[in-house]
Write a protein that holds these residues in place. Structure first.
Motif, mmCIF file in Angstrom:
data_model
loop_
_atom_site.group_PDB
_atom_site.id
_atom_site.type_symbol
_atom_site.label_atom_id
_atom_site.label_comp_id
_atom_site.label_asym_id
_atom_site.label_seq_id
_atom_site.Cartn_x
_atom_site.Cartn_y
_atom_site.Cartn_z
ATOM 1 N N ASP A 144 0.940 -1.024 0.037
ATOM 2 C CA ASP A 144 0.035 -0.059 0.209
ATOM 3 C C ASP A 144 0.987 1.348 -0.206
ATOM 4 O OD1 ASP A 144 0.896 -0.330 2.524
ATOM 5 O OD2 ASP A 144 -0.736 0.445 3.536
ATOM 6 N N GLN A 145 2.170 1.181 -0.409
ATOM 7 C CA GLN A 145 2.986 2.193 -0.158
ATOM 8 C C GLN A 145 3.843 2.410 -1.541
ATOM 9 O OE1 GLN A 145 5.217 2.297 3.318
ATOM 10 N NE2 GLN A 145 3.530 1.876 4.731
ATOM 11 N N ASP A 146 4.200 3.725 -1.990
ATOM 12 C CA ASP A 146 5.052 3.598 -3.100
ATOM 13 C C ASP A 146 6.449 4.197 -2.684
ATOM 14 O OD1 ASP A 146 6.122 4.169 -5.835
ATOM 15 O OD2 ASP A 146 5.012 6.114 -5.935
ATOM 16 N N VAL A 147 7.347 3.289 -2.755
ATOM 17 C CA VAL A 147 8.628 3.644 -2.159
ATOM 18 C C VAL A 147 9.650 3.656 -3.395
ATOM 19 C CG1 VAL A 147 10.466 3.316 -0.757
ATOM 20 C CG2 VAL A 147 7.968 2.812 -0.241
ATOM 21 N N PRO A 148 9.864 4.873 -4.074
ATOM 22 C CA PRO A 148 10.964 5.083 -5.063
ATOM 23 C C PRO A 148 12.273 4.738 -4.404
ATOM 24 C CG PRO A 148 10.154 7.215 -4.442
ATOM 25 C CD PRO A 148 9.499 6.209 -3.764
ATOM 26 N N VAL A 149 12.967 3.958 -5.093
ATOM 27 C CA VAL A 149 14.548 3.512 -4.419
ATOM 28 C C VAL A 149 15.645 4.154 -5.713
ATOM 29 C CG1 VAL A 149 13.714 1.478 -3.165
ATOM 30 C CG2 VAL A 149 14.315 1.186 -5.661
ATOM 31 N N PHE A 157 21.326 6.798 -8.235
ATOM 32 C CA PHE A 157 20.788 6.671 -9.595
ATOM 33 C C PHE A 157 19.441 5.955 -9.386
ATOM 34 C CE2 PHE A 157 25.216 6.834 -10.386
ATOM 35 C CZ PHE A 157 25.170 7.477 -11.489
ATOM 36 N N VAL A 158 18.213 6.812 -9.646
ATOM 37 C CA VAL A 158 17.011 6.499 -9.625
ATOM 38 C C VAL A 158 16.627 5.009 -10.285
ATOM 39 C CG1 VAL A 158 14.578 7.101 -9.259
ATOM 40 C CG2 VAL A 158 16.074 8.683 -8.963
ATOM 41 N N LEU A 159 16.003 4.052 -9.708
ATOM 42 C CA LEU A 159 15.605 3.087 -10.405
ATOM 43 C C LEU A 159 14.298 3.170 -10.647
ATOM 44 C CD1 LEU A 159 17.445 0.314 -8.709
ATOM 45 C CD2 LEU A 159 18.270 1.361 -10.527
ATOM 46 N N PRO A 160 13.572 3.169 -11.972
ATOM 47 C CA PRO A 160 12.318 3.712 -12.172
ATOM 48 C C PRO A 160 11.430 2.422 -11.794
ATOM 49 C CG PRO A 160 13.637 4.295 -14.051
ATOM 50 C CD PRO A 160 14.466 3.408 -13.064
ATOM 51 N N SER A 161 10.330 2.706 -11.263
ATOM 52 C CA SER A 161 9.152 1.996 -10.767
ATOM 53 C C SER A 161 8.498 1.190 -12.114
ATOM 54 C CB SER A 161 8.098 2.452 -10.107
ATOM 55 O OG SER A 161 7.312 3.265 -11.123
ATOM 56 N N GLY A 162 8.689 1.653 -13.369
ATOM 57 C CA GLY A 162 8.244 0.804 -14.507
ATOM 58 C C GLY A 162 9.308 -0.166 -14.916
ATOM 59 N N VAL A 163 10.378 -0.056 -14.293
ATOM 60 C CA VAL A 163 11.429 -1.224 -14.733
ATOM 61 C C VAL A 163 11.446 -2.291 -13.348
ATOM 62 C CG1 VAL A 163 14.067 -1.580 -14.924
ATOM 63 C CG2 VAL A 163 12.748 0.466 -15.981
ATOM 64 N N ALA A 206 11.873 8.150 -0.595
ATOM 65 C CA ALA A 206 10.565 8.549 -0.265
ATOM 66 C C ALA A 206 9.707 7.470 0.182
ATOM 67 C CB ALA A 206 9.861 9.559 -0.989
ATOM 68 N N ASN A 207 8.594 7.700 0.856
ATOM 69 C CA ASN A 207 7.548 6.679 1.176
ATOM 70 C C ASN A 207 6.466 7.593 1.174
ATOM 71 O OD1 ASN A 207 5.915 4.787 2.296
ATOM 72 N ND2 ASN A 207 7.489 4.285 3.789
ATOM 73 N N HIS A 208 5.441 7.018 0.161
ATOM 74 C CA HIS A 208 4.264 7.537 -0.208
ATOM 75 C C HIS A 208 3.220 6.613 -0.341
ATOM 76 C CE1 HIS A 208 6.271 10.917 -2.148
ATOM 77 N NE2 HIS A 208 6.975 9.974 -2.801
ATOM 78 N N ARG A 209 2.012 6.942 0.911
ATOM 79 C CA ARG A 209 0.941 5.948 0.766
ATOM 80 C C ARG A 209 -0.024 5.964 -0.200
ATOM 81 N NH1 ARG A 209 -0.670 2.731 4.309
ATOM 82 N NH2 ARG A 209 0.223 3.421 6.598
ATOM 83 N N VAL A 210 -0.292 4.645 -0.778
ATOM 84 C CA VAL A 210 -1.280 4.896 -1.959
ATOM 85 C C VAL A 210 -2.529 4.468 -1.355
ATOM 86 C CG1 VAL A 210 -1.814 3.614 -3.911
ATOM 87 C CG2 VAL A 210 0.766 3.834 -3.480
ATOM 88 N N ARG A 211 -3.647 5.543 -1.953
ATOM 89 C CA ARG A 211 -4.972 5.367 -1.319
ATOM 90 C C ARG A 211 -5.654 4.656 -2.315
ATOM 91 N NH1 ARG A 211 -6.529 10.645 2.027
ATOM 92 N NH2 ARG A 211 -4.704 10.742 3.114
#
Length: 84
Positions: free
Chosen positions: A4-9, A43-49, A79-84
């Motif tokens: 339930d969270q979006d965490v870009p790495v 280096f950001v690892l995109p969520s689509g990959v 970051a840490n974003h909660r997905v609703r």
């Protein structure tokens, strides 16, 4: 990562020396890092990959330009974003 969270790495390089690294995630080239050139260390690892529900493969091709070793490499949350 929690469902339930979006965490870009990002992939972070710590260390010095004379080497280059080519970064691949799940077969896609994500960038290149040169230890003794430039300020970029993350280096950001995109969520689509990245595969959220399966295995991910990270491959690093390291090219030593002198007698040096690869410093510490780590995955860091940005970051840490909660997905609703």
């Amino acid at each position: 990562m929690p469902r339930d969270q979006d965490v870009p790495v990002a992939l972070r390089f710590d260390g010095t020396g004379a080497y280059r690294v080519l970064m691949f995630v799940n077969g896609w080239q994500m960038g290149q890092f040169t230890a003794d050139l430039g300020p970029q260390r993350e280096f950001v690892l995109p969520s689509g990959v990245l595969r959220p529900d399966g295995k991910n493969t990270l491959a690093l091709a390291v090219i030593a330009l002198e007698d040096s070793t690869l410093g510490q490499v780590s995955l860091v949350p940005l970051a840490n974003h909660r997905v609703r």
